[in-house]
Design a protein around this motif. Structure first.
Motif, PDB file in Angstrom:
ATOM      1  N   ARG A  59       0.830  -1.209   0.000  1.00 44.16           N
ATOM      2  CA  ARG A  59       0.000   0.000   0.000  1.00 44.16           C
ATOM      3  C   ARG A  59       0.864   1.259   0.000  1.00 44.16           C
ATOM      4  NH1 ARG A  59      -3.902   0.805   4.840  1.00 44.16           N
ATOM      5  NH2 ARG A  59      -4.556   2.321   3.266  1.00 44.16           N
ATOM      6  N   LYS A  60       2.143   1.122   0.398  1.00 39.26           N
ATOM      7  CA  LYS A  60       3.047   2.268   0.413  1.00 39.26           C
ATOM      8  C   LYS A  60       3.472   2.679  -0.997  1.00 39.26           C
ATOM      9  CE  LYS A  60       5.226   1.136   4.873  1.00 39.26           C
ATOM     10  NZ  LYS A  60       6.515   0.883   5.540  1.00 39.26           N
ATOM     11  N   ASN A  61       3.562   1.683  -1.899  1.00 40.96           N
ATOM     12  CA  ASN A  61       4.121   1.989  -3.220  1.00 40.96           C
ATOM     13  C   ASN A  61       3.182   1.725  -4.385  1.00 40.96           C
ATOM     14  OD1 ASN A  61       4.194  -0.824  -3.810  1.00 40.96           O
ATOM     15  ND2 ASN A  61       6.206  -1.018  -2.857  1.00 40.96           N
ATOM     16  N   CYS A  62       1.976   1.186  -4.119  1.00 44.02           N
ATOM     17  CA  CYS A  62       1.118   0.748  -5.225  1.00 44.02           C
ATOM     18  C   CYS A  62       0.689   1.900  -6.131  1.00 44.02           C
ATOM     19  CB  CYS A  62      -0.107   0.014  -4.684  1.00 44.02           C
ATOM     20  SG  CYS A  62      -1.160   1.013  -3.609  1.00 44.02           S
ATOM     21  N   HIS A  63       0.610   3.119  -5.597  1.00 47.72           N
ATOM     22  CA  HIS A  63       0.130   4.241  -6.410  1.00 47.72           C
ATOM     23  C   HIS A  63       1.120   4.638  -7.506  1.00 47.72           C
ATOM     24  CE1 HIS A  63       2.539   6.006  -3.168  1.00 47.72           C
ATOM     25  NE2 HIS A  63       2.826   6.975  -4.001  1.00 47.72           N
ATOM     26  N   ARG A  64       2.386   4.213  -7.371  1.00 47.18           N
ATOM     27  CA  ARG A  64       3.359   4.575  -8.404  1.00 47.18           C
ATOM     28  C   ARG A  64       3.888   3.366  -9.165  1.00 47.18           C
ATOM     29  NH1 ARG A  64       8.811   4.414  -6.657  1.00 47.18           N
ATOM     30  NH2 ARG A  64       9.034   3.640  -4.524  1.00 47.18           N
ATOM     31  N   ALA A  65       3.267   2.196  -8.945  1.00 46.27           N
ATOM     32  CA  ALA A  65       3.660   1.003  -9.696  1.00 46.27           C
ATOM     33  C   ALA A  65       3.164   1.110 -11.134  1.00 46.27           C
ATOM     34  CB  ALA A  65       3.095  -0.243  -9.032  1.00 46.27           C
TER      35      ALA A  65
END
Length: 394
Positions: free
Chosen positions: A7-13
């Motif tokens: 959830r920390k990085n999914c927005h920029r995957a």
């Protein structure tokens, strides 16, 4: 080392693949691609992983551990501030983890938008400082509480207000820093341009300004548009006079030629001249030449220094500024008076300054002698102002 989707990085995957299928093709990741549920207070989303053949797999946060990130939409991120973000909203939100993720996502989006406006060489410096500011904002917000979250019993209202005010001040300072960073970069880029390029860009702005005003004036003359012609002509003249006061000789020469062309065209099309042949506009080039010569003379002129009370006044001829240097920071009411009298604080020169004019000398006398209440003897103010102006050549 592979990075697990979270959830920390999914927005920029950007692309992902199953963690247990190293030979798998890459899937295109869709952040919050499908809305599953919506109510008055809540929306639920799921993410998608799309294979090259178009097959979609819906992913909830529980599924993230089974996927690894192959590529990113962008590299610069605030992921390391996630825990600080959770702490920041623990006292004001029932779901501080969601709030932390939201704020980090929005801050990162702003960084990416800002990068589009900044030279690549400034990206790292900007990001590091932006990162520091977000850490500061999270730390300040962690002291803010809500009675709805922590409970109303013995709620520290005064302390909470102080914490909220501290956060608001930090946020305003953060926004001021960001604006200043852009201005400094813009100034540096402008300074680095060749002189010919700067002059040509300035002329294009002046020409566009003249064209806009001239078009309105022509409309008044031929289409009876509801504007005051005298006011429009006066406004245009005032802007041209400002160029003269700044010694912009070449700009005024080009402006005069352009306005002559417009005058001929307007008369041929049934309008009137913008400036008649007797208008004082046509003497502005001569005025600009005199000012430019005076500026060149002042460049080599030695500054005059006046030691007065608890301050020093300097007539800085090279910069064409009257400057006031204080031994100590002035009282708030004195600073308010300086601002009211149109003095500006110069960080570079560490002083208050105005353009070097007779009015500036009288203003300095009022500030130094009169003080915030302006109760001093008018004769004393006049005497000091004349001393400051002295034998200044106008």
């Amino acid at each position: 080392m592979e990075t697990i989707l979270s959830r920390k990085n999914c927005h920029r995957a950007k692309t992902v693949r199953p963690a247990n299928e190293p030979e798998s093709t890459d899937y295109t990741f869709g952040f919050r691609a499908v809305k599953k549920h919506e109510s008055f207070m809540y929306c639920a989303y799921v993410h998608t992983a799309t294979a090259p053949d178009g097959t979609k797999v819906e992913l909830g946060e529980a599924d993230f551990k089974n996927w690894v990130v192959i590529s990113w939409l962008y590299e610069e991120n605030l992921e390391d501030l996630y825990e600080a973000g959770v702490r920041a909203f623990s006292g004001t939100s029932q779901t501080p983890d969601d709030r932390a993720a939201q704020y980090i996502r929005e801050y990162e989006q702003e960084i990416q938008e800002d990068f589009k406006k900044l030279p690549e060489e400034d990206h790292l410096t900007y990001f590091k400082k932006y990162h520091e500011w977000v850490a500061t904002l999270f730390a300040r917000h962690s002291r803010v509480m809500s009675a709805m979250v922590v409970g109303p019993a013995r709620f520290p209202t005064a302390k909470n207000k102080s914490a909220g005010d501290a956060y608001d001040r930090a946020y305003q300072e953060f926004r001021a820093w960001r604006e200043k960073f852009f201005k400094n970069v813009e100034r540096r880029i402008e300074t680095a341009k060749p002189q010919d390029q700067r002059e040509e860009e300035e002329w294009l702005r002046v020409r566009a300004d003249i064209t806009s005003s001239a078009s309105t004036i022509f409309g008044i003359d031929t289409r009876h548009e509801p504007y005051n012609r005298s006011l429009m002509v006066s406004n245009l003249y005032n802007r041209m006079e400002t160029l003269a006061k700044n010694g912009k000789v070449e700009m005024l020469r080009r402006a005069a030629e352009f306005i002559k062309e417009l005058n001929v065209r307007f008369k041929a099309e049934g309008g009137k001249e913008i400036f008649t042949s007797r208008h004082k506009f046509w003497k502005l080039t001569e005025k600009a030449e005199e000012i430019l010569a005076k500026q060149a003379e002042n460049t080599n002129r030695e500054n005059e220094v006046f030691e007065l009370y608890n301050c020093t006044v300097v007539k800085n001829y090279e910069e064409d500024r009257l400057q006031i240097f204080h031994e100590e920071k002035p009282a708030p009411d004195v600073i308010a008076l300086l601002k009211r009298e149109a003095w500006k604080w110069s960080r570079n020169n560490v002083c208050w300054q105005r353009q070097l004019t007779r009015n500036a000398c009288y203003s300095a006398a009022r500030v130094i002698i009169g003080g915030p209440n302006g109760l001093s003897n008018t004769e004393e103010v006049s005497k000091l102002a004349k001393k400051l102006w002295g034998g200044h050549q106008e």
